[in-house]
Design an enzyme around this catalytic site. Structure first.
Site, PDB file in Angstrom:
ATOM      1  N   LYS A 113      -6.254   5.826 -11.625  1.00  0.00           N
ATOM      2  CA  LYS A 113      -4.926   5.420 -12.103  1.00  0.00           C
ATOM      3  C   LYS A 113      -5.089   4.252 -13.097  1.00  0.00           C
ATOM      4  CE  LYS A 113      -0.668   3.535 -11.722  1.00  0.00           C
ATOM      5  NZ  LYS A 113      -0.853   2.166 -11.297  1.00  0.00           N
ATOM      6  N   ASP A 114      -5.973   3.305 -12.739  1.00  0.00           N
ATOM      7  CA  ASP A 114      -6.266   2.176 -13.630  1.00  0.00           C
ATOM      8  C   ASP A 114      -7.565   2.502 -14.358  1.00  0.00           C
ATOM      9  OD1 ASP A 114      -4.137   0.139 -12.720  1.00  0.00           O
ATOM     10  OD2 ASP A 114      -4.986   0.904 -10.859  1.00  0.00           O
ATOM     11  N   LEU A 174       0.815  -1.218   0.000  1.00  0.00           N
ATOM     12  CA  LEU A 174       0.000   0.000   0.000  1.00  0.00           C
ATOM     13  C   LEU A 174       0.851   1.272   0.000  1.00  0.00           C
ATOM     14  CD1 LEU A 174      -2.802  -0.988   2.556  1.00  0.00           C
ATOM     15  CD2 LEU A 174      -2.728  -1.366   0.083  1.00  0.00           C
ATOM     16  N   GLY A 213      -1.688   6.423  -2.570  1.00  0.00           N
ATOM     17  CA  GLY A 213      -2.795   6.301  -3.535  1.00  0.00           C
ATOM     18  C   GLY A 213      -3.888   5.400  -2.975  1.00  0.00           C
ATOM     19  N   HIS A 214      -3.484   4.244  -2.447  1.00  0.00           N
ATOM     20  CA  HIS A 214      -4.466   3.337  -1.831  1.00  0.00           C
ATOM     21  C   HIS A 214      -5.139   4.016  -0.633  1.00  0.00           C
ATOM     22  CE1 HIS A 214      -1.556   0.179  -3.467  1.00  0.00           C
ATOM     23  NE2 HIS A 214      -2.692  -0.187  -4.023  1.00  0.00           N
ATOM     24  N   SER A 226       2.326   0.334  -6.676  1.00  0.00           N
ATOM     25  CA  SER A 226       3.091  -0.627  -5.870  1.00  0.00           C
ATOM     26  C   SER A 226       4.342  -1.075  -6.614  1.00  0.00           C
ATOM     27  CB  SER A 226       2.240  -1.852  -5.558  1.00  0.00           C
ATOM     28  OG  SER A 226       1.041  -1.454  -4.950  1.00  0.00           O
ATOM     29  N   ARG A 227       4.250  -1.166  -7.915  1.00  0.00           N
ATOM     30  CA  ARG A 227       5.399  -1.643  -8.702  1.00  0.00           C
ATOM     31  C   ARG A 227       6.530  -0.615  -8.767  1.00  0.00           C
ATOM     32  NH1 ARG A 227       1.037  -3.789 -11.659  1.00  0.00           N
ATOM     33  NH2 ARG A 227       1.067  -6.036 -12.016  1.00  0.00           N
TER      34      ARG A 227
HETATM   35  P1  AMP Z   1      -3.736  -2.306  -6.811  1.00  0.00           P
HETATM   36  O1  AMP Z   1      -3.300  -2.634  -5.425  1.00  0.00           O
HETATM   37  O2  AMP Z   1      -2.639  -1.775  -7.664  1.00  0.00           O
HETATM   38  O3  AMP Z   1      -4.551  -3.394  -7.434  1.00  0.00           O
HETATM   39  O4  AMP Z   1      -4.728  -1.074  -6.653  1.00  0.00           O
HETATM   40  C1  AMP Z   1      -5.846  -1.132  -5.820  1.00  0.00           C
HETATM   41  C2  AMP Z   1      -6.706   0.085  -6.076  1.00  0.00           C
HETATM   42  O5  AMP Z   1      -5.970   1.267  -5.783  1.00  0.00           O
HETATM   43  C3  AMP Z   1      -7.148   0.199  -7.543  1.00  0.00           C
HETATM   44  O6  AMP Z   1      -8.491   0.651  -7.595  1.00  0.00           O
HETATM   45  C4  AMP Z   1      -6.196   1.217  -8.093  1.00  0.00           C
HETATM   46  O7  AMP Z   1      -6.699   1.925  -9.193  1.00  0.00           O
HETATM   47  C5  AMP Z   1      -6.009   2.131  -6.892  1.00  0.00           C
HETATM   48  N1  AMP Z   1      -4.773   2.873  -7.021  1.00  0.00           N
HETATM   49  C6  AMP Z   1      -3.515   2.373  -7.186  1.00  0.00           C
HETATM   50  N2  AMP Z   1      -2.629   3.370  -7.330  1.00  0.00           N
HETATM   51  C7  AMP Z   1      -3.329   4.521  -7.259  1.00  0.00           C
HETATM   52  C8  AMP Z   1      -2.979   5.913  -7.350  1.00  0.00           C
HETATM   53  N3  AMP Z   1      -1.738   6.301  -7.559  1.00  0.00           N
HETATM   54  N4  AMP Z   1      -3.971   6.815  -7.231  1.00  0.00           N
HETATM   55  C9  AMP Z   1      -5.260   6.431  -7.030  1.00  0.00           C
HETATM   56  N5  AMP Z   1      -5.647   5.151  -6.950  1.00  0.00           N
HETATM   57  C10 AMP Z   1      -4.707   4.213  -7.065  1.00  0.00           C
END
Ligand code: AMP
Length: 283
Positions: free
Chosen positions: A152-153, A34, A37-38, A189-190
């Site tokens: 972001k996605d 996390l 953003g999360h 995260s990456r």
């Molecule tokens: P992930 O853990 O990458 O699957 O992301 C989980 C959620 O967090 C998804 O809805 C992503 O779009 C959101 N998310 C990830 N990075 C960001 C960011 N930089 N800004 C806003 N939301 C994000």
């Protein structure tokens, strides 16, 4: 501690049942590692719901590249501590693969049409099928009233919204803005996998996108695509996998700015190790 970690479905039900009453559950699905953003999604969920569930699950079915799955960062303890800094009650659901897919990972395919086939759909075969599979399954388990996803996605949001609509899942999808590093790089995260050199050039992507917003007043769609691609690829290590300018709602590529009301630019850049994704509104 205000953050409670549950690792299987019956524990989660034990946690949720006494609390539900007439309350809605706000749900933030994540794959962990996390970052701010999360947390911005979790804060939004806390504002609007009495109960907040954050899932942390690295879903194997959405990874089309086994190496990407293997090196995906896993930092549960740190994640829990970070969530704890937010205050308030948060239930973390961190299941094992067997909890999510007790009967194996095969699934009935879901069809959401073109939104899942363009851009990431073309470049990561099977990715959105895996995303839809896990999100639907998590919705079944958590039974949220609202679920929070980041812009972001951008394409993922369109896919989830279409899935909820077509399959009558009855969950309100809340869109949350992109959270960026001070230098403009979209948090991900990456990003922790980037070397210092790669991290130093990665902000180039957003810099080019941002500049192209104002240039779009005087250049055509095709010119902007060319300009952004060239600008980013001036960094030898960066390769634009695709950059498309699309209708925000249908994700169909457009060829002139006034074709549709809302226009978004969506990009994926490969830096030799990871894919960096970003997007920007033009109209
Ligand atoms: P992930 O853990 O990458 O699957 O992301 C989980 C959620 O967090 C998804 O809805 C992503 O779009 C959101 N998310 C990830 N990075 C960001 C960011 N930089 N800004 C806003 N939301 C994000």
């Amino acid at each position: 501690m205000s953050v409670v970690v549950t690792s299987n479905i019956s524990q989660l039900e034990e946690q949720l049942t006494p609390q539900i009453g007439g309350n809605t559950i706000g749900f933030v699905p994540t794959m962990g590692a996390l970052h701010e953003g999360h947390l911005s999604l979790v804060r939004e969920a806390q504002k609007e719901n009495a109960i907040v569930v954050v899932s942390i699950f690295v879903n194997p079915t959405q990874f089309n590249d086994p190496k990407d799955l293997e090196r995906y960062p896993r930092t549960l303890e740190k994640d829990v501590n970070l969530l704890d800094t937010l205050g308030g009650e948060i239930i973390v659901f961190a299941p094992a693969v067997e909890d999510i897919y007790p009967e194996g990972t095969e699934a009935e395919p879901m069809d959401v049409g073109a939104v899942a086939k363009v851009m990431e759909g073309k470049h990561r075969p099977g990715h959105f099928e895996g995303v839809m599979q896990v999100v639907r399954r998590l919705f079944e388990i958590v039974k949220p009233g609202r679920a929070y996803f980041g812009e972001k996605d951008f394409q993922q949001l369109a896919v989830i919204q279409e899935m909820v609509k077509r399959y009558h899942l009855g969950v309100e999808i809340v869109r949350c803005p992109i959270y960026r590093e001070p230098d403009g790089l979209a948090m991900s995260s990456r990003n922790t996998l980037l070397s210092p050199e790669e991290r130093a050039i990665a902000p180039k992507i957003y810099q080019a996108l941002e500049k192209s917003q104002s240039l779009s007043r005087e250049k055509s769609v095709a010119e902007i695509i060319q300009w952004v691609t060239q600008e980013i690829e001036q960094e030898e290590a960066l390769k634009v996998e695709y950059f498309e300018i699309v209708d925000r709602d249908t994700l169909e590529a457009i060829s002139s700015w006034d074709e549709v009301e809302h226009v978004q630019g969506c990009i994926t850049v490969f830096d030799g190790i990871i894919r960096l994704i970003d997007n920007i509104p033009y109209r």
